[in-house]
Design a protein around this motif. Structure first.
Motif, short mmCIF file in Angstrom:
data_model
loop_
_atom_site.label_atom_id
_atom_site.label_comp_id
_atom_site.label_asym_id
_atom_site.label_seq_id
_atom_site.Cartn_x
_atom_site.Cartn_y
_atom_site.Cartn_z
N LEU A 166 0.83 -1.20 0.00
CA LEU A 166 0.00 0.00 0.00
C LEU A 166 0.86 1.26 0.00
O LEU A 166 0.58 2.22 -0.71
CB LEU A 166 -0.94 0.00 1.21
CG LEU A 166 -2.03 -1.07 1.17
CD1 LEU A 166 -2.93 -0.98 2.39
CD2 LEU A 166 -2.86 -0.94 -0.11
N VAL A 167 1.93 1.24 0.83
CA VAL A 167 2.83 2.39 0.85
C VAL A 167 3.42 2.62 -0.53
O VAL A 167 3.44 3.74 -1.05
CB VAL A 167 3.96 2.17 1.89
CG1 VAL A 167 5.07 3.19 1.69
CG2 VAL A 167 3.40 2.25 3.30
N ALA A 169 2.18 1.67 -3.38
CA ALA A 169 1.14 2.15 -4.30
C ALA A 169 0.86 3.62 -4.08
O ALA A 169 0.66 4.39 -5.04
CB ALA A 169 -0.13 1.33 -4.11
N TYR A 170 0.86 4.04 -2.80
CA TYR A 170 0.58 5.44 -2.48
C TYR A 170 1.67 6.33 -3.08
O TYR A 170 1.38 7.34 -3.74
CB TYR A 170 0.51 5.61 -0.97
CG TYR A 170 0.26 7.04 -0.53
CD1 TYR A 170 -1.03 7.58 -0.59
CD2 TYR A 170 1.30 7.84 -0.07
CE1 TYR A 170 -1.25 8.88 -0.21
CE2 TYR A 170 1.08 9.14 0.32
CZ TYR A 170 -0.21 9.66 0.25
OH TYR A 170 -0.43 10.95 0.62
N VAL A 171 2.93 5.95 -2.85
CA VAL A 171 4.03 6.75 -3.38
C VAL A 171 3.96 6.79 -4.90
O VAL A 171 4.16 7.83 -5.54
CB VAL A 171 5.38 6.18 -2.91
CG1 VAL A 171 6.54 6.86 -3.62
CG2 VAL A 171 5.51 6.33 -1.41
N TYR A 172 3.63 5.62 -5.51
CA TYR A 172 3.51 5.56 -6.97
C TYR A 172 2.48 6.56 -7.44
O TYR A 172 2.71 7.35 -8.34
CB TYR A 172 3.12 4.15 -7.37
CG TYR A 172 2.68 3.99 -8.80
CD1 TYR A 172 3.62 3.91 -9.82
CD2 TYR A 172 1.34 3.92 -9.14
CE1 TYR A 172 3.23 3.77 -11.14
CE2 TYR A 172 0.94 3.79 -10.46
CZ TYR A 172 1.88 3.71 -11.46
OH TYR A 172 1.48 3.57 -12.75
N LYS A 173 1.33 6.56 -6.78
CA LYS A 173 0.24 7.43 -7.20
C LYS A 173 0.61 8.90 -7.06
O LYS A 173 0.27 9.72 -7.91
CB LYS A 173 -1.00 7.13 -6.36
CG LYS A 173 -2.16 6.77 -7.26
CD LYS A 173 -3.44 6.58 -6.56
CE LYS A 173 -4.51 6.42 -7.63
NZ LYS A 173 -5.54 5.53 -7.21
N LYS A 174 1.31 9.22 -5.97
CA LYS A 174 1.66 10.61 -5.72
C LYS A 174 2.69 11.11 -6.72
O LYS A 174 2.68 12.28 -7.09
CB LYS A 174 2.21 10.76 -4.29
CG LYS A 174 1.11 10.77 -3.24
CD LYS A 174 0.27 12.03 -3.34
CE LYS A 174 -1.14 11.70 -2.91
NZ LYS A 174 -2.11 12.75 -3.17
N GLY A 187 7.84 3.97 -6.10
CA GLY A 187 6.89 3.10 -5.41
C GLY A 187 7.55 1.84 -4.94
O GLY A 187 7.37 1.39 -3.79
#
Lengths: 429, 255, 404
Positions: A166-167, A169-174, A187
């Motif tokens: 999840l971390v 994925a979050y970094v990827y999205k940001k 990510g």
């Protein structure tokens, strides 16, 4: 020709007539499909004979089958000289065939539940056109739940693994908006850092929220085949994508690294890779570390499957018209953006039937682990069950059972693949 | 002059090509091309197949790399810098012969993808812009369909709208009507004419000589990788100078 | 004015390494190379450390040591005093034997089944579909074990062939399948057999020449000679005549019961029979699918066009359909051969001594030279694979050229 002969006007329309009797019904079907020519009739007779022989040979064996008996000799006594199967071995040893002989029997519900959940998790992926994509969350959660159910132990191991994802994925999205290429790397790094950090915390939580732990070497039976198949195929898709992109690359060094890897793996039998997992891989790991055999096998089978998947995806990439790349370029998308938004979604869709084929092949090949003395379903049959004094000599029932299990699974998957291919063909174009 | 009635051409260059050469392997496709396209100008490039006309406009947005000479687009010299290339590509719209719409995305998504990811336009705003241009090419009602569900003419109009959504300063057309059924050609040409009337700088590779007569400021005739003749449309069609041009015109206007 | 290929030298920035199309690919490749070298160095370092800790080294010297084990099926001379290298070589030959036998049988089975799968006969079609699906959807290892079980547990013991009213009879008095393997007649090449052989060889050329001649005659004069029957006559009649004129120089040594076992003839072990049969039937199912797909890939319009030109069905097949279908069939056929060869490594499950059984099995366990043995084993299979794919590439290129 006179005027009267060459000109004609119909005064009365003909009603629809029924065809001659030979053109309808069972007779017509029989004649067209079974007896259209002498050679064909001969074939039919031969085929009927073959079917007859098969039925005569197997029917009494199945019908007379004994389902309850403590051993083969007891079976034979009950049959009293008649031809008949001794299916009792299945009713007696089903648990070993499915779960192996060391998995604690009071915990069978756990892998059983994991098996049922597998369908729940796979459905959003398999029927992506009919199930809203938000249910893919279930698919994403499944590996962590299944791990916890099968191996047990503290919930924090799969939980932290999930949080790491999840971390990432979050970094990827940001970061995606800034640069699609850097986002993938960022990510991945974020997830890695999280996992390393959580490695320090886990020992303190070993006793919290614990399911009774089960050792890897206590796993066995068909469960191992399923687990290896599902795990290795899911892991090999991302690696396969990377290898395929690498092989398509215009940079010679990267291209050749991928070509050599893919061709090497595809050139050797899986069994030699299993030998590597069994006796060689240990030499390449840091001194003092020891990996589970099952983990080493997963690594090698994943490498094996990745090479084959890479070739399938390469086919998908090659099937895309060049115009798609050019259109993406002409809009100013960079490589990572073009791949993620334009090229890969289309290439993967084309590749699905091929990927399913690889998956079926790989699932069948998981039986090879019995050669390196792991007790999967074939290993269980050849090892503990056939070696036991009660069931020594019960070949057909056991091998037949294994064959049926695989047949049902693989035939099901390939029927699904054909259905999907038809679905994709009618898809918008 | 006819051309000047239709346009105001500024004297500022939109594209400036100097002594540009390109080879495919050992084959010399483009030889010493010198061409300046002024802002607001509409240029039609004609020529037999294999004359290098498509390659020429594909060099302008770096879909093809050139080996010698220079290309300046809107004041930026086309260099090997990827950021520079991406900047030029986002300033230059391109319409392809085979549309090259993204079949896995809806019409609207086709139009908003690049504005969102390259221009970093907020999604809502990008969609408004996309709908504006889809309305302009007269297919706003198809926004939620997929490219495969549209006719060829509609797809090509979507492709034009997709390029326009990037608010390009120059539009390149690579034989936009060649892959279309005859009855669909006019709807695409109408869209292009409308665009021309609004003052867009355009470079069109096309065989539609009627279109050339109507909107072009200049017709450029290429053969064997060189610019053989260029002139205003009236002069070009009525009074061609070169033998090659005469032969070409007699072939395509012969019937 | 600056040119694209010739920017001013002074303006070089480090950022160009990433953003300049001329340098960025070098940058990325350099990074990839560094990562690769680091990975190799890491793994190699671990390897050296592990070897040092266990007092081992990497050496192929063990190959010249005596193997000390027996191999039951040996195409060349071998005993337990032979070297490990020779044992590996025996294994290689055994692999090649089962692979070649398997490929030939699988092709025959697969082509037959593939053609029957599109036969107009409904029952035959369904039966063949059953065969194909049953074998494609069950692991080859399970099939090998099932067929091996038939060979060892179901077939009669040699003693069953004894007595005046034996429980089992030899097929045509010449073939016996027993739980100790199969016994087949072995040819004995008497004096003059070479003449028979040469006659047959000459007949083959004769038949080919006849067909060429007939084709040429057709092209030159439009006269169509019968093709099939004369060619078959040329092929067999002279050979049979010579065989009898020379007084039957080729005879067969038939296996016969002597005591508890058969003597004479060729003895094929049950493990080889089982492996051969299982691989052939399994791969045959895949080949059948390729053949079916290949024939169906030829557009229906081709048949209709040929028929509308007045060609007869058999000529349509030979002149129009097959040449097109073969292009589709042959590439996957070759990769099935490759799969069969790789699957033959499952010999280890039934105790057939192929290269995986000797080099990767007993030699590895006896010498403990895991890395060396597995490496050699992989290189052997890799060489075969690369060889076969080279052939496939040549074939693919040749049909590509014809398409131009």
């Amino acid at each position: 020709m006179s005027q009267a002969e060459s000109s004609f006007v119909r005064k009365q329309m003909l009603p629809q007539a029924t065809p001659p009797i030979a053109e309808t019904g069972v007779l017509k079907w029989l004649r067209e499909n079974l007896f259209s020519s002498p050679a064909n009739a001969l074939l039919t007779v031969v085929a009927i004979y073959v079917v007859y022989q098969l039925v005569v040979a197997s029917a009494p064996w199945i019908v007379n089958g004994i389902w309850v008996s403590p051993s083969l000799s007891a079976c034979r006594e009950m049959l009293d000289g008649k031809v008949g199967a001794c299916f009792a071995v299945l009713t007696e040893r089903w648990n070993q065939l499915l779960f192996g002989f060391k998995y604690p029997s009071e915990l069978y519900w756990r892998p059983g539940l994991a098996f049922i959940l597998l369908f729940v998790a796979a459905a959003p992926l398999l029927f992506f056109k009919f199930i809203p994509s938000k249910f893919l969350v279930l698919t994403g959660l499944y590996p962590f739940v299944a791990y916890w159910l099968i191996w047990g132990g503290t919930i924090f191991i799969p939980l932290f693994a999930l949080l790491g994802v999840l971390v990432g994925a979050y970094v990827y999205k940001k970061t995606l908006f800034a640069s699609a290429g850097m986002a993938v790397i960022a990510g991945f790094l974020a997830a890695l850092i999280f996992w390393i950090l959580s490695g320090y915390v886990i020992p303190d939580l070993e006793t919290v929220m614990v399911l009774q732990p089960v050792e890897s070497r206590d796993l066995g039976g068909f469960m191992i085949n399923l687990m290896l198949g599902v795990t290795c195929i899911s892991l090999s898709v991302p690696f396969g994508i990377l290898l395929a992109l690498g092989r398509q690359s215009s940079m010679p060094i990267i291209k050749w690294i991928c070509v050599v890897f893919i061709e090497f793996i595809r050139g050797v039998p899986l069994i030699t890779l299993l030998f590597v997992a069994n006796v060689v891989l240990g030499y390449f790991l840091p001194p003092g570390t020891s990996f589970d055999l099952i983990l080493r096998v997963i690594i090698m089978i994943t490498m094996f499957a990745s090479a084959y998947i890479a070739e399938v995806i390469r086919g998908g990439l090659a099937a895309l018209p060049k115009g798609q790349y050019e259109a993406a370029d002409s809009l100013g998308l960079d490589y990572a953006q073009a791949m993620q938004f334009i090229i890969l979604p289309q290439a993967l869709k084309i590749s699905i039937p091929g990927i399913v084929n690889v998956a079926v092949g790989l699932f069948k090949d998981t039986t090879l682990v019995s050669v390196i003395s792991m007790f999967d379903i074939v290993g269980m049959i050849r090892g503990p069950i056939l070696a036991s004094s009660e069931w020594n000599g019960v070949y057909w029932e056991l091998f037949g059972f294994a064959a049926v299990l695989f047949f049902v699974t693989c035939y099901g998957i390939s029927q699904y693949s054909q259905w999907l291919e038809r679905q994709l063909q009618t898809d918008h174009h | 002059m006819a051309a000047e009635e239709k346009v105001q051409v500024s004297d500022k260059a939109a594209v400036e090509i100097t002594k540009m050469n390109k080879w495919f392997g050992t084959f010399h496709v483009l030889r010493d091309i010198d061409l300046t396209v002024y802002q607001g100008e509409r240029i039609v490039i004609a020529g037999p197949s294999g004359s290098g006309k498509s390659t020429l406009i594909r060099c302008i947005n770096a879909l093809e790399e050139h080996q010698k000479g220079s290309i300046t687009v809107d004041g930026t010299v086309l260099s090997n810098d990827v950021k520079n290339i991406d900047r030029i590509r986002s300033e230059v719209g391109m319409v392809f012969q085979h549309f090259n719409l993204f079949p896995h995305l809806t019409i609207l998504e086709n139009c908003t993808l690049a504005p969102i990811w390259v221009r970093k336009t907020p999604k809502r705003e990008a969609e408004d812009v996309a709908m504006h241009f889809l309305t302009k090419v007269k297919i706003p009602e198809q926004a939620d369909k997929y490219p495969g569900q549209l006719s060829g003419g509609q797809q090509q109009r979507v492709a034009i709208a997709r390029s326009l959504c990037m608010k390009p300063r120059i539009m390149l057309f690579d034989e936009p009507t060649s892959a279309l059924d005859p009855e669909m050609i006019s709807e695409v040409l109408d869209t292009m004419i409308q665009l021309a009337e609004e003052g867009m700088t355009m470079c069109c590779v096309t065989h539609e000589m009627g279109f050339a007569r109507k909107v072009a400021n200049r017709v450029i005739f290429m053969d064997e990788g060189q610019i053989v003749e260029q002139n205003e449309p009236e002069e070009f069609f009525n009074n061609p100078k070169s033998e090659r041009t005469k032969l070409f015109l007699s072939q395509i206007l012969g019937h | 004015m600056t040119t694209a290929t010739d920017p001013p030298k002074a303006s070089f920035h480090v950022s160009q390494l990433i953003y300049d199309t001329r340098y960025r690919s070098y940058t990325f490749q350099f990074i990839a190379l560094i990562l690769l070298i680091m990975a190799v160095a890491y793994l190699g370092g671990n390897l050296l450390q592990n070897l040092a800790r266990q007092g081992q080294n990497i050496s192929f010297g063990f190959l010249s040591d005596p193997a000390g084990y027996d191999i039951n099926q040996r195409p060349i001379e071998y005993d337990s005093q032979s070297t490990h290298l020779r044992a590996a070589f025996v294994g290689v030959l055994n692999t090649l034997i089962v692979a070649v036998l398997g490929c030939v049988t699988a092709t025959i089975l697969g082509v037959t089944a593939g053609i029957l799968r599109i036969s107009p006969n409904w029952l035959v079609r369904k039966l063949m579909a059953g065969y194909v699906e049953a074998f494609r959807n069950v692991p080859v290892l399970i099939w090998i074990l099932i067929i091996f079980t038939i060979m060892t547990a179901v077939t009669p013991a040699p003693s069953a062939f004894r007595g005046d009213d034996p429980a089992s009879n030899m097929l045509f008095g010449a073939f016996a399948i027993t739980n100790r393997g199969g016994y087949f007649p072995a040819p004995i090449w008497g004096p003059g057999s070479s003449v028979v052989g040469l006659t047959f060889l000459a007949s083959i050329f004769g038949a080919i020449y006849y067909r060429r001649y007939a084709t040429k005659l057709l092209y030159d004069t439009g006269k169509l000679l019968p093709m099939v029957w004369p060619a078959l006559l040329i092929l067999f009649v002279p050979t049979i005549l010579v065989y009898f004129i020379l007084g039957q120089p080729i005879t067969f040594d038939y296996p016969a019961l002597a005591g508890f076992n058969f003597q004479g003839g060729i003895h094929v072990r049950g493990s080889l029979l089982a492996l051969w049969l299982a691989l052939a039937v399994y791969t045959g199912a895949f080949i059948a699918e390729n053949v079916r797909a290949g024939i169906q890939a030829v557009d229906r319009g081709q048949t209709e066009a040929a028929a509308s030109l007045g060609l007869r069905p058999r000529r349509i097949m030979n002149l129009v359909i097959l040449p097109q279908a073969l292009r589709v069939i042959i590439p996957p056929l070759i990769s099935q051969y490759l799969n069969l060869t790789k699957n033959s490594s499952l010999a280890i499950a039934v105790g057939y001594m192929d290269v995986t059984g000797t080099l990767g099995g007993i030699t590895l366990n006896q010498t403990g030279r895991a890395i060396e043995s597995v490496l050699l084993l992989m290189l052997f299979y890799l060489a075969i694979s690369l060889g076969i794919s080279a052939i496939m590439n040549i074939y693919n290129n040749s049909i590509k050229l014809k398409e131009r």
